[in-house]
Design a protein around this motif. Structure first.
Motif, PDB file in Angstrom:
ATOM      1  N   LEU A   1      11.857   5.122   3.176  1.00 25.82           N
ATOM      2  CA  LEU A   1      12.550   5.947   4.163  1.00 25.82           C
ATOM      3  C   LEU A   1      13.442   5.099   5.066  1.00 25.82           C
ATOM      4  N   ARG A   2      12.985   3.905   5.387  1.00 25.29           N
ATOM      5  CA  ARG A   2      13.742   3.041   6.304  1.00 25.29           C
ATOM      6  C   ARG A   2      14.970   2.438   5.624  1.00 25.29           C
ATOM      7  N   THR A   3      14.791   1.876   4.452  1.00 23.93           N
ATOM      8  CA  THR A   3      15.873   1.112   3.837  1.00 23.93           C
ATOM      9  C   THR A   3      16.851   1.986   3.054  1.00 23.93           C
ATOM     10  N   LEU A   4      16.340   2.977   2.335  1.00 23.45           N
ATOM     11  CA  LEU A   4      17.211   3.806   1.514  1.00 23.45           C
ATOM     12  C   LEU A   4      17.586   5.108   2.201  1.00 23.45           C
ATOM     13  N   GLY A   5      16.673   5.641   2.995  1.00 24.15           N
ATOM     14  CA  GLY A   5      16.961   6.884   3.685  1.00 24.15           C
ATOM     15  C   GLY A   5      17.645   6.683   5.020  1.00 24.15           C
ATOM     16  N   GLY A   6      17.459   5.503   5.589  1.00 23.18           N
ATOM     17  CA  GLY A   6      18.114   5.234   6.864  1.00 23.18           C
ATOM     18  C   GLY A   6      17.432   5.864   8.057  1.00 23.18           C
TER      19      GLY A   6
ATOM     20  N   ALA B   1       7.705   7.217  12.131  1.00 27.51           N
ATOM     21  CA  ALA B   1       6.430   7.351  12.831  1.00 27.51           C
ATOM     22  C   ALA B   1       6.118   8.820  13.099  1.00 27.51           C
ATOM     23  N   GLY B   2       7.139   9.590  13.493  1.00 27.28           N
ATOM     24  CA  GLY B   2       6.935  11.007  13.742  1.00 27.28           C
ATOM     25  C   GLY B   2       6.516  11.753  12.501  1.00 27.28           C
ATOM     26  N   ALA B   3       7.053  11.374  11.347  1.00 27.24           N
ATOM     27  CA  ALA B   3       6.688  12.037  10.096  1.00 27.24           C
ATOM     28  C   ALA B   3       5.225  11.809   9.759  1.00 27.24           C
ATOM     29  N   PHE B   4       4.709  10.639  10.126  1.00 28.38           N
ATOM     30  CA  PHE B   4       3.310  10.313   9.845  1.00 28.38           C
ATOM     31  C   PHE B   4       2.392  10.581  11.038  1.00 28.38           C
ATOM     32  N   LEU B   5       2.958  11.074  12.123  1.00 23.66           N
ATOM     33  CA  LEU B   5       2.204  11.251  13.372  1.00 23.66           C
ATOM     34  C   LEU B   5       1.592   9.932  13.822  1.00 23.66           C
ATOM     35  N   ASP B   6       2.363   8.855  13.638  1.00 20.79           N
ATOM     36  CA  ASP B   6       1.913   7.521  14.025  1.00 20.79           C
ATOM     37  C   ASP B   6       2.620   7.074  15.303  1.00 20.79           C
ATOM     38  N   ASP B   7       2.076   6.030  15.916  1.00 17.38           N
ATOM     39  CA  ASP B   7       2.718   5.407  17.062  1.00 17.38           C
ATOM     40  C   ASP B   7       3.923   4.595  16.571  1.00 17.38           C
TER      41      ASP B   7
ATOM     42  N   GLY C   1       6.494   0.267  13.455  1.00 13.89           N
ATOM     43  CA  GLY C   1       7.398  -0.882  13.417  1.00 13.89           C
ATOM     44  C   GLY C   1       6.692  -2.131  12.910  1.00 13.89           C
ATOM     45  N   GLN C   2       5.455  -2.328  13.347  1.00 16.38           N
ATOM     46  CA  GLN C   2       4.672  -3.479  12.879  1.00 16.38           C
ATOM     47  C   GLN C   2       4.377  -3.372  11.390  1.00 16.38           C
ATOM     48  N   ARG C   3       4.108  -2.147  10.924  1.00 18.66           N
ATOM     49  CA  ARG C   3       3.834  -1.934   9.495  1.00 18.66           C
ATOM     50  C   ARG C   3       5.061  -2.333   8.668  1.00 18.66           C
ATOM     51  N   LEU C   4       6.240  -1.891   9.125  1.00 10.23           N
ATOM     52  CA  LEU C   4       7.468  -2.208   8.404  1.00 10.23           C
ATOM     53  C   LEU C   4       7.755  -3.704   8.428  1.00 10.23           C
ATOM     54  N   SER C   5       7.525  -4.333   9.562  1.00  6.82           N
ATOM     55  CA  SER C   5       7.753  -5.780   9.659  1.00  6.82           C
ATOM     56  C   SER C   5       6.822  -6.544   8.729  1.00  6.82           C
ATOM     57  N   ARG C   6       5.557  -6.136   8.682  1.00  8.53           N
ATOM     58  CA  ARG C   6       4.601  -6.787   7.783  1.00  8.53           C
ATOM     59  C   ARG C   6       5.019  -6.617   6.327  1.00  8.53           C
ATOM     60  N   ALA C   7       5.525  -5.437   6.001  1.00 10.20           N
ATOM     61  CA  ALA C   7       5.943  -5.181   4.621  1.00 10.20           C
ATOM     62  C   ALA C   7       7.087  -6.106   4.224  1.00 10.20           C
ATOM     63  N   LYS C   8       8.079  -6.237   5.109  1.00 15.87           N
ATOM     64  CA  LYS C   8       9.215  -7.118   4.804  1.00 15.87           C
ATOM     65  C   LYS C   8       8.752  -8.570   4.677  1.00 15.87           C
ATOM     66  N   ALA C   9       7.843  -8.967   5.557  1.00 20.00           N
ATOM     67  CA  ALA C   9       7.326 -10.338   5.496  1.00 20.00           C
ATOM     68  C   ALA C   9       6.545 -10.570   4.210  1.00 20.00           C
ATOM     69  N   LYS C  10       5.795  -9.557   3.784  1.00 23.69           N
ATOM     70  CA  LYS C  10       4.997  -9.700   2.555  1.00 23.69           C
ATOM     71  C   LYS C  10       5.904  -9.817   1.344  1.00 23.69           C
ATOM     72  N   ILE C  11       6.991  -9.049   1.331  1.00 21.47           N
ATOM     73  CA  ILE C  11       7.934  -9.137   0.213  1.00 21.47           C
ATOM     74  C   ILE C  11       8.490 -10.553   0.105  1.00 21.47           C
TER      75      ILE C  11
ATOM     76  N   GLU D   1       0.835  -1.196   0.000  1.00 23.54           N
ATOM     77  CA  GLU D   1       0.000   0.000   0.000  1.00 23.54           C
ATOM     78  C   GLU D   1       0.873   1.251   0.000  1.00 23.54           C
ATOM     79  N   PRO D   2       0.351   2.368  -0.508  1.00 23.09           N
ATOM     80  CA  PRO D   2       1.172   3.577  -0.686  1.00 23.09           C
ATOM     81  C   PRO D   2       1.918   4.032   0.570  1.00 23.09           C
ATOM     82  N   LYS D   3       1.237   4.049   1.715  1.00 24.79           N
ATOM     83  CA  LYS D   3       1.891   4.508   2.946  1.00 24.79           C
ATOM     84  C   LYS D   3       3.056   3.605   3.310  1.00 24.79           C
ATOM     85  N   THR D   4       2.894   2.307   3.097  1.00 26.24           N
ATOM     86  CA  THR D   4       3.950   1.359   3.409  1.00 26.24           C
ATOM     87  C   THR D   4       5.136   1.555   2.471  1.00 26.24           C
ATOM     88  N   ARG D   5       4.870   1.855   1.208  1.00 23.22           N
ATOM     89  CA  ARG D   5       5.960   2.110   0.253  1.00 23.22           C
ATOM     90  C   ARG D   5       6.810   3.286   0.731  1.00 23.22           C
ATOM     91  N   VAL D   6       6.145   4.342   1.167  1.00 21.42           N
ATOM     92  CA  VAL D   6       6.868   5.522   1.646  1.00 21.42           C
ATOM     93  C   VAL D   6       7.708   5.160   2.869  1.00 21.42           C
TER      94      VAL D   6
END
Length: 419
Positions: free
Chosen positions: A134-139, A146-152, A157-167, A125-130
């Motif tokens: 940011l995590r892998t290429l931007g560091g 989370a702060g950039a998205f005003l997220d917890d 962290g769970q979103r990123l973990s799910r994305a890696k697992a889905k890949i 999903e688009p938010k996960t792509r962003v």
């Protein structure tokens, strides 16, 4: 060199390498390991080890190569210990050879283009792509994203973990798209970079309404794409757009109040950045492959031009953009351009059908309030200002809108007292 100065030198070198080369090192590890999580973990472990080893033995001739070798060594240890899925002996032999190689920075294969296409795959999903980009290429850390998205942070962290697992589970390839898919997938990547910039450029709560780190991260990624795959008109257009927009960052706020484009102090604009953006736009347009980012950059170039802004030309550019991106936001910008070009009442008519779709979009209410005030419809303008202020994303924007609202209210009061 004293121990203290040695420690400072080590820390600064490591920070510089992890900032400038983290994406390249991560991509190199993922290319070998085919595992996002493992690649990130072993690179972080290598960085921690560097603080100790470099402090004791001095800086290596190739800090990047040292980090890559140590990270691969950690990965091999994990794979052999059975903490991960077993690998064939041949695969481990290849990794061992890579780990033993005395790699210079220029010899590390640059797999960042493959990595960014993986991070921006349509299956995510688009938010996960962003976030993943940011995590892998931007560091950026999970907390920073989370702060950039005003997220917890935990949720991010769970979103990123799910994305890696889905890949991994979906078998999303770590590859550059085939020629027939290139244009569509490239546009997806460019949109992700643009969203990162917008996340930083849009109003943010707190004392710093502009997130310069995110803006500069997007510019860094756009430069990377342009360097890895030169000759793409839309990549050049995106980079031009980001530079032309970011060139005005120093003039966007004064004394805690947002400053509209027409009232900004141009002496505060970054002239070299504008010049670079204009040169990139010229180069892109010479390729005769028009796209939405080039049109947006052309609009930015007209705003940067000295003298009176050519609003009729901007309105025509929005007409072209609307054919490519028929969205409510583009329709809003086109209406504002028409109003600035002298067609105030037609512009107001164009805004009315957008009210439902953009009801939660602060710039819509701000633009409508301004146009209504110009048209002398002060009561409606005050209501629109109230809606815009309630939706303001920063104190600076709220202050600016409050000043505009007060001016409109004063004008209404004066009209009532005029004989």
């Amino acid at each position: 060199m004293t121990a203290a100065s040695q420690a400072i030198a080590v820390t600064r070198t490591l920070e510089a390498v992890m900032r400038n080369d983290r994406g390249r090192l991560t991509a190199a590890l993922i290319a070998r390991l085919r595992d996002f999580q493992l690649a990130e973990e072993v690179l972080q472990e290598a960085a921690v080890s560097a603080l100790t080893h470099w402090g004791r033995s001095g800086l290596p001739s190739s800090p990047q190569g040292w980090l890559l070798r140590v990270a691969l060594r950690r990965a091999i240890d994990r794979l052999r210990s059975g903490q991960r899925d077993a690998r064939r002996a041949a695969d481990l032999a290849v990794l061992a050879a890579d780990e033993a190689d005395d790699t210079e920075p220029h010899m590390i294969a640059d797999d960042r283009l493959r990595l960014i296409f993986t991070c921006c795959h349509p299956a995510l999903e688009p938010k996960t792509r962003v976030a993943l980009t940011l995590r892998t290429l931007g560091g950026l850390t999970t907390v920073e994203i989370a702060g950039a998205f005003l997220d917890d942070p935990t949720a991010m962290g769970q979103r990123l973990s799910r994305a890696k697992a889905k890949i991994a589970a979906a078998g999303i390839p770590f590859a550059i798209p085939a020629p027939e898919d290139w244009a569509e997938r490239l546009q997806s990547v460019l949109v992700v970079v643009y969203l990162i910039f917008n996340q930083g450029y849009s109003a943010n709560p707190g004392p710093q309404p502009l997130r310069r780190d995110l803006c500069e991260e997007a510019i860094f990624l756009a430069r990377m794409l342009d360097a890895l795959r030169p000759g793409e008109a839309e990549t050049e257009g995106l980079l031009a757009l980001l530079l032309l927009t970011h060139s005005r960052h120093a003039a966007r706020h004064m004394a805690g109040v947002s400053v509209p484009l027409a009232q900004q102090d141009r002496a505060l604009w970054d002239a070299p950045m504008i010049a670079e953006g204009l040169a990139l736009l010229d180069r892109a347009m010479e390729r005769r492959a028009p796209g939405p980012f080039q049109i947006k950059a052309a609009i930015g170039a007209l705003h940067a031009a000295p003298g009176v802004t050519d609003w009729p030309q901007i309105a025509l550019l929005y007409d072209s953009l609307l054919r490519m991106e028929p969205t409510p936001v583009i329709r809003l910008h086109r209406a504002v351009a028409l109003a600035e070009a002298g067609a105030l009442e037609p512009a107001l008519l164009l805004l009315e059908p957008l009210a439902r779709e953009l009801d939660d979009y602060q710039p819509f209410h701000a633009a409508r309030a301004d146009l209504l005030a110009r048209a002398g419809r002060i009561a409606a303008a005050l209501t629109a200002y109230d809606q815009a202020i309630a939706l303001a994303g920063s104190a600076a924007d709220a202050s600016f809108l409050g000043i505009r609202r007060d001016a409109a209210a004063t004008l209404r009061a004066n009209d009532k007292t005029t004989p």
